[in-house]
Design a protein around this motif. Structure first.
Motif, short mmCIF file in Angstrom:
data_model
loop_
_atom_site.label_atom_id
_atom_site.label_comp_id
_atom_site.label_asym_id
_atom_site.label_seq_id
_atom_site.Cartn_x
_atom_site.Cartn_y
_atom_site.Cartn_z
N SER A 17 -18.01 -53.69 -93.97
CA SER A 17 -17.95 -52.26 -94.25
C SER A 17 -18.02 -51.98 -95.74
O SER A 17 -17.59 -52.78 -96.56
N ARG A 18 -18.63 -50.86 -96.08
CA ARG A 18 -18.76 -50.37 -97.45
C ARG A 18 -19.52 -51.32 -98.39
O ARG A 18 -19.42 -51.22 -99.60
N ALA A 19 -20.27 -52.25 -97.83
CA ALA A 19 -21.12 -53.12 -98.65
C ALA A 19 -22.35 -52.34 -99.07
O ALA A 19 -22.77 -51.40 -98.39
N ILE A 20 -22.92 -52.70 -100.21
CA ILE A 20 -24.11 -52.04 -100.72
C ILE A 20 -25.19 -53.09 -100.93
O ILE A 20 -24.97 -54.06 -101.66
N PRO A 43 -16.66 -57.19 -96.94
CA PRO A 43 -16.58 -55.74 -97.18
C PRO A 43 -16.57 -55.41 -98.67
O PRO A 43 -15.96 -56.11 -99.47
N VAL A 65 -22.83 -57.84 -92.10
CA VAL A 65 -22.58 -57.10 -93.34
C VAL A 65 -21.30 -56.31 -93.14
O VAL A 65 -21.19 -55.50 -92.22
N THR A 77 -18.94 -55.61 -100.88
CA THR A 77 -19.80 -56.46 -101.72
C THR A 77 -21.05 -55.69 -102.15
O THR A 77 -21.59 -54.89 -101.40
N CYS A 120 -21.70 -48.87 -94.74
CA CYS A 120 -22.51 -49.71 -95.64
C CYS A 120 -23.77 -48.93 -96.04
O CYS A 120 -24.23 -48.04 -95.33
N LYS A 121 -24.30 -49.27 -97.19
CA LYS A 121 -25.47 -48.57 -97.76
C LYS A 121 -26.57 -49.60 -97.97
O LYS A 121 -26.35 -50.61 -98.65
N VAL A 122 -27.74 -49.34 -97.40
CA VAL A 122 -28.89 -50.25 -97.52
C VAL A 122 -30.07 -49.42 -98.01
O VAL A 122 -30.47 -48.46 -97.35
N LEU A 130 -24.16 -54.42 -88.99
CA LEU A 130 -23.92 -53.67 -90.22
C LEU A 130 -22.64 -52.88 -90.03
O LEU A 130 -22.52 -52.08 -89.10
N ALA A 132 -22.94 -45.75 -91.69
CA ALA A 132 -23.95 -46.59 -92.35
C ALA A 132 -25.17 -45.75 -92.69
O ALA A 132 -25.51 -44.79 -91.99
#
Length: 181
Positions: free
Chosen positions: A135-138, A153, A133, A155, A102-104, A98, A82
């Motif tokens: 995995s791999r959600a942005i 995941p 959130v 999204t 994932c990217k925030v 998270l 993350a």
């Protein structure tokens, strides 16, 4: 079988976690850091009580640039890979989860049109209490995921998500609403 008594082993784990989090401005009680966590930038990173950062699969990156802040509430759990990048503000509420990779981020770092060398203004990003959130959600600048929402995941979110819904897709759309009963 551990050679150390359980209370001593737990104390040693907390001490090692605090050592890995030494660049944070504030760390709550009993943090747990597994694997690698990279804390970059001259901004503020603040962690609540019982935060779990599980970077065994891949390093977790917390990057708060000068003047920016990342605030993780109590009982937050973040999985490996993350990345949280703040130029202004990222807030993660208590009990949020998270997923891996994932990217925030609160800034796009360059405009999509026009002069790509200008940096657009940052927009605070908020993840409220109890949000999950995948995995791999942005989560893009200006996202606001309200209390109890679930992000599927993969999204991509760029706006406000209502409370207690499940969203998925790119762009995100409501897949299911929680029924109060």
């Amino acid at each position: 079988m551990s050679l150390l008594p359980v209370p001593l082993s737990r104390e040693l784990g907390t001490l090692l976690s605090r050592l890995k989090l030494r660049r944070c401005q504030a760390v709550g009680d009993t943090p747990t850091v597994l694997g690698r966590v990279w804390i970059h930038g001259s901004g503020e990173v603040r962690l609540g009580h019982r935060v779990v950062l599980d970077g065994r699969m891949a390093p977790i990156e917390l990057h708060a640039m000068q003047g920016g802040s990342i605030v993780l509430g109590d009982d937050v759990a973040i999985e490996g890979g993350a990345s949280l990048e703040a130029l202004q503000s990222i807030t993660v509420g208590a009990g949020a989860r998270l997923g891996a990779f994932c990217k925030v981020m609160d800034n796009q770092h360059h405009p999509l049109r026009g002069n790509r060398h200008e940096r657009p203004p940052s927009v605070p990003l908020v993840i409220e209490d109890g949000v999950t959130v995948g995995s791999r959600a942005i989560l893009l600048p200006g996202s606001h995921v309200q209390q109890g929402a679930t992000v599927a995941p993969g999204t991509v979110i760029s706006r406000r998500i209502p409370p207690r819904v499940t969203v998925g897709g790119s762009p995100a759309r409501v897949l299911r609403r929680e029924v109060a009963g």
